[in-house]
Structure formats: C-alpha cells, structure tokens
Motif scaffolding. Structure first.
Motif, PDB file in Angstrom:
ATOM      1  N   UNK A  67       0.803  -1.220   0.000  1.00  0.00           N
ATOM      2  CA  UNK A  67       0.000   0.000   0.000  1.00  0.00           C
ATOM      3  C   UNK A  67       0.841   1.277   0.000  1.00  0.00           C
ATOM      4  N   UNK A  68       2.151   1.136   0.138  1.00  0.00           N
ATOM      5  CA  UNK A  68       3.035   2.299   0.227  1.00  0.00           C
ATOM      6  C   UNK A  68       3.485   2.709  -1.173  1.00  0.00           C
ATOM      7  N   UNK A 104      -3.629  -1.389   8.623  1.00  0.00           N
ATOM      8  CA  UNK A 104      -4.224  -0.346   9.471  1.00  0.00           C
ATOM      9  C   UNK A 104      -3.223   0.768   9.762  1.00  0.00           C
ATOM     10  N   UNK A 105      -2.050   0.422  10.283  1.00  0.00           N
ATOM     11  CA  UNK A 105      -1.059   1.452  10.615  1.00  0.00           C
ATOM     12  C   UNK A 105      -0.556   2.163   9.369  1.00  0.00           C
ATOM     13  N   UNK A 106      -0.300   1.405   8.309  1.00  0.00           N
ATOM     14  CA  UNK A 106       0.195   2.007   7.066  1.00  0.00           C
ATOM     15  C   UNK A 106      -0.822   2.974   6.485  1.00  0.00           C
ATOM     16  N   UNK A 130       6.851   5.197   7.352  1.00  0.00           N
ATOM     17  CA  UNK A 130       6.352   4.425   6.220  1.00  0.00           C
ATOM     18  C   UNK A 130       7.470   3.698   5.487  1.00  0.00           C
ATOM     19  N   UNK A 131       8.605   4.343   5.376  1.00  0.00           N
ATOM     20  CA  UNK A 131       9.743   3.690   4.718  1.00  0.00           C
ATOM     21  C   UNK A 131      10.153   2.435   5.477  1.00  0.00           C
ATOM     22  N   UNK A 233      -7.015   8.078  11.441  1.00  0.00           N
ATOM     23  CA  UNK A 233      -7.341   6.853  12.168  1.00  0.00           C
ATOM     24  C   UNK A 233      -8.588   6.206  11.586  1.00  0.00           C
ATOM     25  N   UNK A 234      -9.572   7.006  11.252  1.00  0.00           N
ATOM     26  CA  UNK A 234     -10.782   6.444  10.648  1.00  0.00           C
ATOM     27  C   UNK A 234     -10.470   5.780   9.319  1.00  0.00           C
ATOM     28  N   UNK A 235      -9.585   6.409   8.528  1.00  0.00           N
ATOM     29  CA  UNK A 235      -9.212   5.802   7.250  1.00  0.00           C
ATOM     30  C   UNK A 235      -8.474   4.482   7.467  1.00  0.00           C
ATOM     31  N   UNK A 236      -7.589   4.447   8.460  1.00  0.00           N
ATOM     32  CA  UNK A 236      -6.871   3.206   8.747  1.00  0.00           C
ATOM     33  C   UNK A 236      -7.798   2.097   9.196  1.00  0.00           C
ATOM     34  N   UNK A 237      -8.758   2.423  10.062  1.00  0.00           N
ATOM     35  CA  UNK A 237      -9.696   1.416  10.548  1.00  0.00           C
ATOM     36  C   UNK A 237     -10.653   0.966   9.446  1.00  0.00           C
TER      37      UNK A 237
END
Length: 382
Positions: A67-68, A104-106, A130-131, A233-237
């Motif tokens: 996803x990165x 989630x974290x990414x 992220x790296x 956070x909402x986007x990650x969840x």
C-alpha cells in the motif's frame, strides 16, 4: 480505459494475473514455513510468531509495502493486492502482524500527507515510518482495542494532557510492534514500543495476541493535529475492516475445502460420509455463502483501491456478511470432522477461534449494520 470526470470506474470483482501470481507466492511460502503443525507448536509459547516468517513475507516477497507508494519505498500496489495476501494469511490462520501493521497502521500514516492521502503522501516523521514499514524492518500498531470500528471515537478515553494516556486493552499484535501509533486528544503520536508498558493478555485466538498498552508519561513524536489524526485513524480502521473481510473469506474457503476433503476420505457404512445427502446439503449451503462472501470482500477491496465514494457502505456490507460466513464455515468444519475436529492436534480449532475473534474485530456485524442503516437513511424498527 478512461471514465468521465466524477464517474467512478466499474466494479471489478475478478482477480488479475498479477494478483494470482502474488497469491501463489504467498501460499507457497506459508505452506513451507507456516503449516498447521508449525503454528500449533508455537501458540502455547510466549509468542506465536514463527521465526523468520515476517522477514520472508515482508522483505522477501515485499508484501509489507503493497500500500506504500514507490517514492516512499513501497510497491505502489493497491488494496486489491493486499486483500489477496490476507486471503492466504486467513487460509493458514497465520500469526503475523500484517493486518495491523501493513494495512491499518500504514493506511493511517498515508492519510497524514499534505493532501490527506493524495499522491504526494506524507512527509517528515510519518514518511520515515512508512519507509520502515514498507520493507518490513519496522512493525507499527495503532494503539486502539481490536474491537474498534471505523466509526468509533478513538480519543474518547484519552486525557487532555499530552503525557497522560490511560491503558488501552486488547491491542492486537502490540507485542510485535516497534512503534505504537497512539491517538490522543491533541493529535496522533508515534511512540517507541520499547518505552511503553505492554502487558500480554490471554486471547481467544492465540494466533493474534492481544495486550494492554500503557503509554502514560511517554510523549513520543507528534505526527498529526487532532483533526488530521481523527480522519487518518478512521481511514486506517476503514481499510482494516474492509480487508479483514478478505481474511475471513480465505479462512472460510479453507474450512470448506478441508471439510470436503475429509468427507471424501472418511467412510461409514462402507461409503464416504460426503455422499450422505444431509452432509451434501450442508456443504452446498456453505459453498453458496462462500460465493457471496467472495463477491462482497472483493467489492470492499476494489472500493478501497479506487477510492469509491461508497467505500464506507461497501466495507460495512462486507464485514456484516463475511464475519458471519467465516464463523459458520468454521463451525461446520469442526462438526463435520466429528471427533477429529474437536482435538487440539487438528487445526480446525484455530480456524474457529480466529473466526470467532474476527467477528468482533474492527467493529461487530451489529455495529456495521448500524452504519449501513445510517448511510442508507434506514429508520430503526419500532
């Protein structure tokens, strides 16, 4: 193929050749390094994670950075490819922090860019994190309970003082984390896991360990202000909930395949038990449910990948359906294996426990049904 401005691309539920190649690579690795007996041998110890498996998955195959974006060291792929990885991890009930760290974290960190997840991506400490996540050298975990859904208020239990945050229970994969992403009243912080107090809990699903995380008195690095932190956070969840459906799909598929295999080999009254009409009907019903689960799980992954405006609705539908299918498939797997399915040596109980725990992960089916009702403006029954 181009589409008119403002028009979403058509929904694509099919797997591409690239996705199938990725599936083959992940399945081969898991078959070699994370078979059922290897998992069973680890889950009663202090850590269920198989030595070297994360390095092989994240660094060797490169799935941690799917996803990165490429300019941040990742693969520049999409949620569709990540969903395929989770299908295979679900099939093998693999103890690995992929959903928590690589999804989630990414995704939370990606939402912290100047354009809130635009093509530029984040910069500063978030880009550095992220790296590290992209090559698998760093594992990050969002410090919220596993049951937290995309619509939850993640800073509800935090203190207004930056250095005072109460203990957070049931944080998945916290024991594997190098960095904790901690939502606080004044923003999102990156806290070294070594500075936090992490107390393991006894989970139902031993392949996805839980822990109480206490970062009281640990400041960490401020990654975002409150407004940006909340949306990130909402986007990650949301991404986690949407792709969890693919993990549940993979688990259900394994349960059905294993059950069909067993009922072909197990004989009673001098014939395979799979030839009995009652069992045929139960497995046929599972197959129908699995077809529906694949459709909604793929729809959720595609909606997240394309940034569809109805992504929240599609994710809620996928979670509402796939959570129930995974539990039903796992229950049938245990029951149709008879006495063998009830033993510790057979991996059916791993699938059942993962299905049961996943049913309440990232929002329960009831919570997602409430989301569907709100998004569709459906009044509650009187």
């Amino acid at each position: 193929m181009t589409h008119p401005a403002g028009e979403a691309p058509p929904l694509d539920l099919l797997y591409s050749d690239t996705e199938e190649d990725l599936r083959s690579a992940v399945r081969a690795l898991l078959a070699d390094r994370a078979g059922p007996q290897a998992v069973l041998a680890r889950i009663e110890g202090g850590s269920p994670y198989l030595p070297g498996l994360w390095e092989a998955l994240a660094g060797g195959i490169g799935v941690a950075g799917l996803l990165v974006p490429e300019h941040l060291g990742g693969q520049g792929a999409s949620h569709r490819e990540a969903a395929v990885v989770l299908e295979e991890l679900g099939r093998a009930v693999t103890p690995a922090p992929y959903l928590t760290s690589a999804v989630v974290a990414t995704e939370t960190l990606l939402a912290l860019g100047p354009e809130r997840g635009g093509s530029g991506g984040p910069d500063g400490p978030a880009a550095e994190l992220l790296a590290g996540l992209a090559d698998g050298g760093t594992v990050a975990v969002l410090a919220v309970p596993l049951s937290t859904g995309p619509d939850a208020n993640t800073d509800a239990n935090t203190d207004t003082d930056t250095d005072a945050v109460g203990p957070v229970p049931a944080v998945a994969d916290a024991i594997a984390a190098d960095v904790l992403l901690v939502p606080r009243a004044d923003g999102l912080y990156g806290v070294p896991a070594a500075d936090a107090r992490i107390t393991p809990q006894v989970p139902l699903d031993l392949t996805r360990p839980l822990a109480v995380v206490d970062t009281d008195g640990v400041t960490g690095i401020r990654l975002a202000d409150p407004a940006a932190a909340g949306s990130a956070v909402r986007r990650g969840l949301l991404a986690g909930a949407g792709l969890l459906a693919s993990e549940q799909l993979g688990l259900a598929a394994w349960c059905l395949e294993e059950t069909v295999r067993h009922t072909k080999e197990r004989h009673q009254f001098n014939r395979p038990i799979g030839s009995f009409q009652a069992l045929k009907h139960r497995m046929a019903q599972l197959w129908l449910e699995l077809v529906g689960a694949r459709a909604v799980a793929r729809a959720a992954a595609d909606a997240l990948a394309t940034g569809a405006p109805d992504a929240a609705l599609t994710v809620a539908v996928a979670q509402t359906y796939c959570a129930k299918v995974a539990v039903h498939a796992a229950e049938e797997c245990v029951q149709l294996h008879g006495g063998i399915g009830m033993t510790w040596e057979h991996p059916a109980h791993l699938a059942l426990k993962r299905a049961m725990s996943s049913r309440t992960a990232l929002g329960s089916p009831g919570r997602h049904q409430d989301t569907i009702a709100a998004l569709m403006d459906l009044p509650a029954p009187r």
